[in-house]
Enzyme design. Structure first.
Site, mmCIF file in Angstrom:
data_model
loop_
_atom_site.group_PDB
_atom_site.id
_atom_site.type_symbol
_atom_site.label_atom_id
_atom_site.label_comp_id
_atom_site.label_asym_id
_atom_site.label_seq_id
_atom_site.Cartn_x
_atom_site.Cartn_y
_atom_site.Cartn_z
ATOM 1 N N ASN A 244 0.867 -1.177 0.000
ATOM 2 C CA ASN A 244 0.000 0.000 0.000
ATOM 3 C C ASN A 244 0.907 1.231 0.000
ATOM 4 O OD1 ASN A 244 -1.784 2.060 0.585
ATOM 5 N ND2 ASN A 244 -2.196 1.386 2.692
ATOM 6 N N LYS B 224 0.133 4.276 -0.211
ATOM 7 C CA LYS B 224 -0.487 5.452 0.423
ATOM 8 C C LYS B 224 -0.297 6.687 -0.456
ATOM 9 C CE LYS B 224 0.032 3.182 4.818
ATOM 10 N NZ LYS B 224 0.143 3.264 6.273
ATOM 11 N N HIS C 284 -9.405 1.074 5.252
ATOM 12 C CA HIS C 284 -8.092 1.257 5.883
ATOM 13 C C HIS C 284 -8.251 2.188 7.084
ATOM 14 C CE1 HIS C 284 -3.978 2.518 6.566
ATOM 15 N NE2 HIS C 284 -3.628 1.399 5.954
ATOM 16 N N GLU D 84 -6.563 4.562 8.136
ATOM 17 C CA GLU D 84 -6.337 5.991 7.855
ATOM 18 C C GLU D 84 -7.589 6.614 7.235
ATOM 19 O OE1 GLU D 84 -2.658 5.466 5.727
ATOM 20 O OE2 GLU D 84 -1.714 4.848 7.608
ATOM 21 N N GLU E 284 -5.110 -5.106 10.776
ATOM 22 C CA GLU E 284 -4.083 -4.086 10.987
ATOM 23 C C GLU E 284 -4.346 -3.383 12.310
ATOM 24 O OE1 GLU E 284 -2.166 -2.816 7.040
ATOM 25 O OE2 GLU E 284 -3.920 -1.568 7.335
ATOM 26 N N GLY F 261 2.678 2.245 10.817
ATOM 27 C CA GLY F 261 3.603 3.364 10.653
ATOM 28 C C GLY F 261 4.320 3.754 11.930
ATOM 29 N N SER G 33 3.720 -2.083 10.318
ATOM 30 C CA SER G 33 5.181 -2.090 10.489
ATOM 31 C C SER G 33 5.824 -3.422 10.104
ATOM 32 C CB SER G 33 5.565 -1.687 11.923
ATOM 33 O OG SER G 33 5.103 -0.380 12.205
HETATM 34 P P1 PGA Z 1 2.988 0.314 7.638
HETATM 35 O O1 PGA Z 1 1.513 0.485 7.022
HETATM 36 O O2 PGA Z 1 3.561 -0.950 7.045
HETATM 37 O O3 PGA Z 1 3.740 1.542 7.197
HETATM 38 O O4 PGA Z 1 2.836 0.218 9.108
HETATM 39 C C1 PGA Z 1 0.657 -0.619 6.851
HETATM 40 C C2 PGA Z 1 -0.656 -0.160 6.280
HETATM 41 O O5 PGA Z 1 -1.131 0.907 6.662
HETATM 42 O O6 PGA Z 1 -1.269 -0.831 5.413
#
Ligand code: PGA
Length: 262
Positions: free
Chosen positions: A13, A15, A99, A101, A171, A177, A217
């Site tokens: 992803n 983003k 997601h 976010e 997640e 992140g 992460s």
């Molecule tokens: P990250 O994001 O690997 O940077 O923690 C995962 C995601 O949001 O899908």
């Protein structure tokens, strides 16, 4: 279930990152690694603006294309939105839905996640549906209840056929992140719970074939022990997917764990 029902599935992803040149370069590198990574399913999820160029770079490769979100109407006066049919037309086979976010910054709710998942299915896309608890919920012992709510309110209306076309992504929001990954045991426990819920709703065969990804992460150094958990079928990778070596390294580590089962 002894071992994984199918090969690893690794999705990147991207983003809100990368302009066209960087996106195409990264897609080409991942596409070139595709044959070496079989039978790992690979999926790249760039921003809308680079879907066309990344799709062209992936043409003829083993790597699938996905989008980061969609709206539930097919067309009309919805400024700023993109529909399922438009994503199909752009070459997408998958789309992220729910997601954290989107939930956190853009008002996404369990109900609108469900509308988006249904729109994706109707358009012939496979939704990658994200669920996960925030830190407060984990610390308050409410993780499983939160996951249950997200599944029931968002996906409760789906038929078995529809459920079988989903990709699930657990997640934990506190791990996204942050550099703070869930331990294999923590993630494995939630994955097992999700698979149990699928079994209760749709039967054992559907549950055992469900693809349940872990995200938060993930990097090459932690993907092997995570994939060793029998209910973790692969990864949804954010930050580490922005570098070819990181993304490919994660797929290699998942494959190493997968091959040891055989
Ligand atoms: P990250 O994001 O690997 O940077 O923690 C995962 C995601 O949001 O899908």
């Amino acid at each position: 279930m002894a071992g994984h029902a199918r090969g690893p599935f690794v999705a990147g992803n991207w983003k809100m990152n990368l302009t066209l040149a960087g996106a195409v370069d990264l897609a080409r590198k991942v596409a070139a690694a595709g044959p070496e990574l079989r039978p790992c399913d690979l999926l790249l999820i760039p921003p809308f603006t680079s879907l066309g160029a990344v799709g062209a770079a992936l043409a003829g490769s083993d790597v699938a294309l996905g989008a980061q979100d969609l709206f539930w109407e097919d067309a009309g006066a919805f400024t700023g939105e993109v529909s399922g049919p438009m994503l199909r037309d752009a070459g997408c086979a998958y789309v992220l839905v729910g997601h954290s976010e989107r939930r956190l910054h853009f008002g996404e709710t369990d109900e609108t996640v469900g509308r988006r998942a249904r729109a994706a299915l109707k358009a012939g896309l496979r939704p990658v549906v994200c669920v996960g608890e925030v830190l407060e919920e984990r610390e308050g012992g409410r993780t499983m209840a939160r996951i249950d709510d997200q599944i029931a309110r968002g996906l409760g209306a789906l038929s078995r056929d529809e459920i079988e076309r989903l990709v699930w992504a657990y997640e934990p929001v506190w791990a996204i992140g942050t550099g703070r990954t869930a331990s294999p045991a923590q993630a494995g426990e939630v994955h097992a719970h999700i698979r149990r819920r699928i079994e209760e709703g749709y039967g054992k065969a559907t549950a055992s074939c469900a693809i349940i990804l872990y995200g938060g992460s993930v990097k090459p150094a932690n993907s092997y022990p995570l994939f060793k958990e029998e209910n973790i079928d692969g990864f949804l990778v954010g930050g580490a997917s922005l570098e070819a070596e990181g993304f490919i390294g994660i797929a290699r580590e998942a494959l190493r764990a997968y091959r040891e089962e055989k």
